[in-house]
Design a protein around this motif. Structure first.
Motif, short mmCIF file in Angstrom:
data_model
loop_
_atom_site.label_atom_id
_atom_site.label_comp_id
_atom_site.label_asym_id
_atom_site.label_seq_id
_atom_site.Cartn_x
_atom_site.Cartn_y
_atom_site.Cartn_z
N ILE A 183 41.24 40.25 31.87
CA ILE A 183 40.22 41.30 31.84
C ILE A 183 40.07 41.96 33.21
CG2 ILE A 183 37.73 41.72 31.58
CD1 ILE A 183 37.74 39.53 29.41
N ASP A 184 40.15 41.16 34.28
CA ASP A 184 39.92 41.68 35.63
C ASP A 184 41.19 42.21 36.31
OD1 ASP A 184 37.29 40.91 35.33
OD2 ASP A 184 37.60 38.95 36.26
N LYS A 185 42.31 42.12 35.64
CA LYS A 185 43.59 42.53 36.22
C LYS A 185 43.65 44.05 36.35
CE LYS A 185 48.51 41.85 35.23
NZ LYS A 185 49.42 41.23 34.25
N PRO A 186 44.09 44.59 37.51
CA PRO A 186 44.22 46.04 37.65
C PRO A 186 45.20 46.61 36.62
CG PRO A 186 44.38 44.97 39.80
CD PRO A 186 44.43 43.88 38.76
N PRO A 187 44.80 47.62 35.85
CA PRO A 187 45.68 48.17 34.82
C PRO A 187 46.95 48.76 35.43
CG PRO A 187 43.42 48.91 34.51
CD PRO A 187 43.48 48.25 35.85
N SER A 188 48.09 48.50 34.79
CA SER A 188 49.37 49.01 35.28
C SER A 188 50.33 49.19 34.11
CB SER A 188 49.98 48.04 36.30
OG SER A 188 51.30 48.44 36.64
N ALA A 189 51.18 50.25 34.22
CA ALA A 189 52.22 50.47 33.22
C ALA A 189 53.49 49.69 33.56
CB ALA A 189 52.55 51.96 33.12
N ASN A 190 53.50 49.02 34.71
CA ASN A 190 54.64 48.18 35.12
C ASN A 190 55.95 48.97 35.19
OD1 ASN A 190 53.11 45.68 35.24
ND2 ASN A 190 53.08 45.74 33.01
N LEU A 191 55.88 50.19 35.73
CA LEU A 191 57.07 51.02 35.84
C LEU A 191 57.67 51.02 37.24
CD1 LEU A 191 56.00 54.04 33.61
CD2 LEU A 191 57.31 52.02 32.98
N TRP A 192 56.92 50.56 38.22
CA TRP A 192 57.47 50.26 39.54
C TRP A 192 56.55 49.25 40.21
CZ3 TRP A 192 56.20 55.46 38.40
CH2 TRP A 192 55.00 55.93 38.96
N GLU A 193 57.06 48.60 41.23
CA GLU A 193 56.32 47.51 41.85
C GLU A 193 55.03 48.02 42.48
OE1 GLU A 193 58.50 44.06 43.47
OE2 GLU A 193 60.18 45.47 43.63
N ALA A 194 53.96 47.25 42.32
CA ALA A 194 52.65 47.54 42.88
C ALA A 194 52.01 48.80 42.28
CB ALA A 194 52.71 47.67 44.40
N GLN A 195 52.53 49.26 41.14
CA GLN A 195 51.94 50.42 40.48
C GLN A 195 50.62 50.04 39.82
OE1 GLN A 195 53.66 51.53 36.78
NE2 GLN A 195 52.97 53.65 36.86
#
Length: 252
Positions: A183-195
């Protein structure tokens, strides 16, 4: 004001979504589902609701990483739902396409689009093999902001939470008892590192959701919304820049 605008009854919403999922699978006479699981809140919430609508043994949950490390939160989801998540790396296939298409190393957008579309191909191939529906994980914030790759993460057969804004998905996830790390994880599309989603937007979902709701759902004029939300113009400009994604393909 924020809670008044976007408040939901999460228990009733869960029942409504589960009933919707059951109805679609029954109407299509399909018993199995394939879903991409990233380790984020949208896919975890969608998978949780799906697991309450059809038997868990009929669900193929796929984690499709490009980067070498497997998201540690995948294990959390497996333990929480008692569902095995199968990992299929898209690294080799993506790199072969990137090389063949001569995509520059610094062109993150083209590379990210290829990753998203390779994931889509993988999901649909597994679905074809299993006679399953592909379950999407998009929320309404992403939809209005155009924050998706056409024919990539946008592609699905059924969307459990597309009608809910990101902040509403958070409320629903908490009511479903999802682990706080997800729930607390920063939302990311995982398309590049640290995005991160919000890093790309330049604003938060908490800022964006009431603006998007008032502009697109309630049809309030932008000048009026700006009086209540200072970031409104920036948010709507971002959404309108990507609005072509909802209009194509153009046709007679």
């Amino acid at each position: 004001m924020f809670n008044d605008l976007l408040g939901i009854n999460p228990e009733e919403e869960s029942k409504r979504i589960i009933a919707f999922l059951k109805l679609v699978f029954a109407e299509q006479k399909i018993q199995k589902a394939v879903i991409g699981v990233s380790g984020g809140i949208d896919s975890a919430t969608s998978l949780t609701l799906l697991s309450k609508a059809i038997p868990k043994e009929n669900i193929l949950a796929l984690h499709l990483p490009y980067f070498n490390e497997i998201d540690k939160d995948i294990g959390e989801i497996e333990n929480f739902l008692e569902i095995r998540v199968t990992t299929v790396s898209i690294n080799k296939t993506t790199n072969e396409l990137i090389e063949r298409l001569e995509v520059p190393k610094d062109d993150k957008i083209r590379r990210g689009n290829i990753m998203a579309r390779v994931r889509m191909i993988t999901l649909y191939d597994y679905a074809k093999k299993s006679n399953a529906l592909v379950v999407g994980t998009e929320n309404r914030s992403e939809y209005h902001l155009g924050y998706f790759t056409r024919f990539g993460d946008e592609a699905s057969d059924i969307e459990p939470v597309q009608h809910l804004y990101k902040t509403q998905v958070n409320v629903l996830a908490k009511s479903l008892g999802l682990p706080s790390t997800i729930i607390d994880k920063p939302p990311s599309a995982n398309l590049w590192e640290a995005q991160t989603d919000e890093g790309e937007y330049g604003f938060s979902y908490k800022d964006a959701d009431p603006v998007l709701f008032l502009f697109y759902d309630k049809k309030n004029p932008l000048w009026e919304i700006k009086n209540m939300y200072p970031n409104a113009e920036k948010i709507i400009e971002f959404a309108e820049k990507n609005s072509y994604k909802h209009r194509v393909p153009y046709h007679l």
